[in-house]
Structures are given as structure tokens and as C-alpha cells.
Design a protein around this motif. Structure first.
Motif, PDB file in Angstrom:
ATOM      1  N   TYR A 193      71.539   6.375  43.161  1.00 28.25           N
ATOM      2  CA  TYR A 193      70.926   7.877  43.160  1.00 28.25           C
ATOM      3  C   TYR A 193      69.590   7.788  42.933  1.00 28.25           C
ATOM      4  O   TYR A 193      68.748   8.888  42.695  1.00 28.25           O
ATOM      5  CB  TYR A 193      71.889   8.264  42.023  1.00 28.25           C
TER       6      TYR A 193
ATOM      7  N   CYS B  10      69.948   1.301  41.137  1.00 25.71           N
ATOM      8  CA  CYS B  10      71.104   2.679  41.258  1.00 25.71           C
ATOM      9  C   CYS B  10      71.142   3.317  42.673  1.00 25.71           C
ATOM     10  O   CYS B  10      69.980   3.718  42.837  1.00 25.71           O
ATOM     11  CB  CYS B  10      70.645   3.574  39.884  1.00 25.71           C
TER      12      CYS B  10
ATOM     13  N   ALA C 180      58.682   6.234  36.876  1.00 27.26           N
ATOM     14  CA  ALA C 180      59.404   6.192  38.140  1.00 27.26           C
ATOM     15  C   ALA C 180      60.156   5.067  38.484  1.00 27.26           C
ATOM     16  O   ALA C 180      60.821   5.006  39.531  1.00 27.26           O
ATOM     17  CB  ALA C 180      58.231   6.314  39.121  1.00 27.26           C
ATOM     18  N   ALA C 181      60.015   3.984  37.593  1.00 28.57           N
ATOM     19  CA  ALA C 181      60.776   2.881  37.570  1.00 28.57           C
ATOM     20  C   ALA C 181      60.980   2.278  36.209  1.00 28.57           C
ATOM     21  O   ALA C 181      60.116   2.101  35.529  1.00 28.57           O
ATOM     22  CB  ALA C 181      59.967   1.799  38.564  1.00 28.57           C
ATOM     23  N   ASP C 182      62.204   1.827  36.062  1.00 23.95           N
ATOM     24  CA  ASP C 182      62.383   1.150  34.784  1.00 23.95           C
ATOM     25  C   ASP C 182      61.596   0.088  34.460  1.00 23.95           C
ATOM     26  O   ASP C 182      60.981  -1.014  35.270  1.00 23.95           O
ATOM     27  CB  ASP C 182      63.818   0.439  34.675  1.00 23.95           C
TER      28      ASP C 182
HETATM   29  S1  SF4 Z   1      64.415   3.491  38.219  1.00 25.62           S
HETATM   30 FE1  SF4 Z   1      65.883   4.168  36.900  1.00 25.62          FE
HETATM   31  S2  SF4 Z   1      67.264   5.066  38.332  1.00 25.62           S
HETATM   32 FE2  SF4 Z   1      65.901   4.016  39.821  1.00 25.62          FE
HETATM   33  S3  SF4 Z   1      66.908   1.988  40.041  1.00 25.62           S
HETATM   34 FE3  SF4 Z   1      65.826   1.799  38.195  1.00 25.62          FE
HETATM   35  S4  SF4 Z   1      66.975   2.353  36.411  1.00 25.62           S
HETATM   36 FE4  SF4 Z   1      67.878   3.062  38.343  1.00 25.62          FE
END
Ligand code: SF4
Length: 296
Positions: free
Chosen positions: A39, A37, A86-88
Motif C-alpha cells: 500500500y 508494503c 517518504a521512505a523508512d
Molecule cells: S516507506 Fe513505509 S509504507 Fe513504504 S514500503 Fe517502506 S515501510 Fe512500507
């Protein structure tokens, strides 16, 4: 290629439970995220490096987590674990690696409650273990009358616009896929919700868009909608602030000066904007009887 790392610790204890997500602990099986993503706040923030799509797997997670959970129990410190702060926890490599699945197995064994943050439909694979956690997890005393069980699952969205999502969340399932995944969990008796984080200034923060998000939460049986504005960090080419402005320049050049006015060199939009967002979200959520917090 996946980067395998040996982590020193896995479970991080918060000084106090965080009010939004109810987490006493955070746990991230992976560093970086395949959803990419633009953002993503970990790109350029104090929380991470320049992650992009590079994913690191904490391959020694299982023995470390076992040790840490045993120690927490010994100290009588039970609490909710936020999985994916902090990360998916479901990047594409998880399908074969099953690291998150193994971690969930350990969490079930030690009966800890959990709040998972994700965008991925791969979480459906783990409904069997999550059902198990739901049955056995021991909630902190002060939450035992506020939550039905020890599993909360939040799905994150920045927009419901499929076209925009494809550009800004290129590796993520589409918004409709996320909503459908959420509904499967809601229908199976789990507490689920939408995290509309971040709402994107001028792109997904209009009254109409917020109303669509709130209405979708009802239609797909979410129990709550949490929201927050956009934050932008870092100045290197990989950092989210740079990547986000590149996206604006390419797709919405007229918005660049609007963003500059709104952020005024800060990492977050003006307080005025944030207050306005809170008022709008509150009013629309009230109108539809949707909660903006996980517990009442
Ligand atoms: S952690 Fe969340 S916001 Fe960051 S790239 Fe992965 S899905 Fe997207």
C-alpha cells in the motif's frame, strides 16, 4: 544492489509546520524501501517513483545536511525534522551503510529536534544518539512547554494481524516486533506513538481491530495513536493501486467490488467512510484514554 545517488538537497522545509507530525522539515536518507508494503503511497504518487524494493542511498547526505542545518541556524529557523516522511529511514541496507546513524549524529551536533517514522527494530541500535539528541535538542519556542524533549518516535502499522502483515508488508518486522521495539523506547523515556496508517478498508478497520490497536498502544506504552485511511495511486504495474488490487484479487476477490464502490475512481475512500472512521477511532480512543494527537 543498492543504488547510490548524490542528492542536491536533503532537508526540505515545509511552508508551515504540519499539524499531525509536527514537522517543520522533512528528511529522507533513502529513496525506496526494502519493506515493500503493497500500500506504500510513494509507489505511484506525486511523492515518488515506482519504488518497490529498490533502495537508493543519498551518499552525500552528511556534508549537505551539515551545510543546510548551519544555514537554518544562521537564519534562526529551528524546527522539528521528520525523518522518514517518504521512505523508512531504516531499510535493510542501513545496517551496514549507517547513513541514518550518521545523519542522526549531525542532527545531534546541531541540536535539532526530530520525529522519526519507522517500522524497524534497527532503530534500537541508535538509542545512544537519540538519547543525546533528547538531551540537547532545542525545541521551537511554541512547543517548548508542550513537549518534554526533542525526540518523538512513531511506529507505523496497517494491521496487528501477523498473517496479513506478512503478505502486505513482506520486508517489515512483524507487528509484535514493532510493538516491542516501541515499548523499549517508551520505557527509556522517549515519546512514542502508533501511526495506524493506513487502516485498510474491510481488513483492519473494524471496531474490534481498532480496539485492538488502541489497547496495544496502552499495553506497549505509546503516548498517542494517529490514524488515516488508505490512499491508492497510479495505474502502472508497479504503482500501489495496481499492486493493491492484485493482492485483493488474489486473496480477497469478494472485496474488489467493495473497494471500487468505496473509492469510486478516487485516490481515497469516500468522505462518508473517512468521517465514520474518525468517529469510530475517536470513540474507542476516548474509552481507553488514548490521545489521537502528539501534543494535547
Ligand atoms: S516507506 Fe513505509 S509504507 Fe513504504 S514500503 Fe517502506 S515501510 Fe512500507
Amino acid at each position: 544492489m543498492i543504488n547510490e545517488i548524490n542528492a542536491k538537497t536533503l532537508l526540505n522545509k515545509n511552508k508551515k509546520r504540519d499539524d499531525w507530525f509536527l514537522g517543520n522539515y522533512t528528511l529522507n536518507p533513502y529513496g525506496g524501501c526494502s519493506m515493500a508494503c503493497i500500500y506504500c503511497y510513494t509507489n505511484g504518487s506525486k511523492y515518488g517513483g515506482n519504488y518497490g524494493v529498490r533502495v537508493s542511498a543519498k551518499i552525500n547526505a552528511v556534508p549537505i545536511l551539515k551545510k543546510q542545518l548551519k544555514n537554518s541556524i544562521r537564519r534562526n529557523e529551528r524546527g522539528i525534522i521528520i525523518l522518514g516522511s517518504a521512505a523508512d529511514p531504516y531499510p535493510s541496507v542501513e545496517k551496514d551503510l549507517t547513513l541514518t546513524r550518521q545523519i542522526l549524529g549531525i542532527i545531534k551536533r546541531y541540536k535539532f529536534p526530530i520525529h522519526i517514522l519507522t517500522k524497524s527494530e534497527l532503530i534500537l541500535r541508535d538509542m545512544d544518539i537519540l538519547n543525546g539528541i533528547k538531551e540537547v535538542a532545542i525545541l521551537p519556542d511554541d512547543l517548548s512547554d508542550k513537549l518534554d524533549n526533542g525526540v518523538i518516535i512513531s511506529f507505523s502499522f496497517s494491521t496487528l494481524d501477523e498473517k496479513l502483515s506478512k503478505i502486505i508488508e513482506p520486508g517489515a518486522p512483524s507487528p509484535i516486533e514493532r510493538l516491542e521495539t516501541m515499548k523499549k523506547y517508551s520505557d527509556a523515556g522517549f515519546k512514542t506513538g502508533i501511526i495506524n496508517m493506513p487502516t485498510l478498508p474491510f481488513l483492519s478497520d473494524s471496531e474490534k481491530e481498532i480496539e485492538s490497536m488502541v489497547k496495544a498502544s496502552k499495553k506497549y506504552r505509546a503516548h498517542y495513536v494517529l490514524y488515516a485511511g488508505l490512499t491508492l495511486y497510479g495505474d502502472t504495474p508497479d504503482d500501489c493501486k495496481t499492486v493493491y488490487y492484485n493482492f485483493l484479487e488474489k486473496n480477497y476477490p469478494d472485496l474488489v467490488p467493495e473497494y471500487e464502490k468505496l473509492f469510486k475512481g478516487s485516490n481515497a475512500p469516500s468522505k462518508r467512510y473517512q468521517n465514520h472512521l474518525a468517529i469510530k477511532y475517536g470513540e474507542i480512543s476516548n474509552k481507553y484514554g488514548v490521545k489521537n494527537n502528539i501534543i494535547v
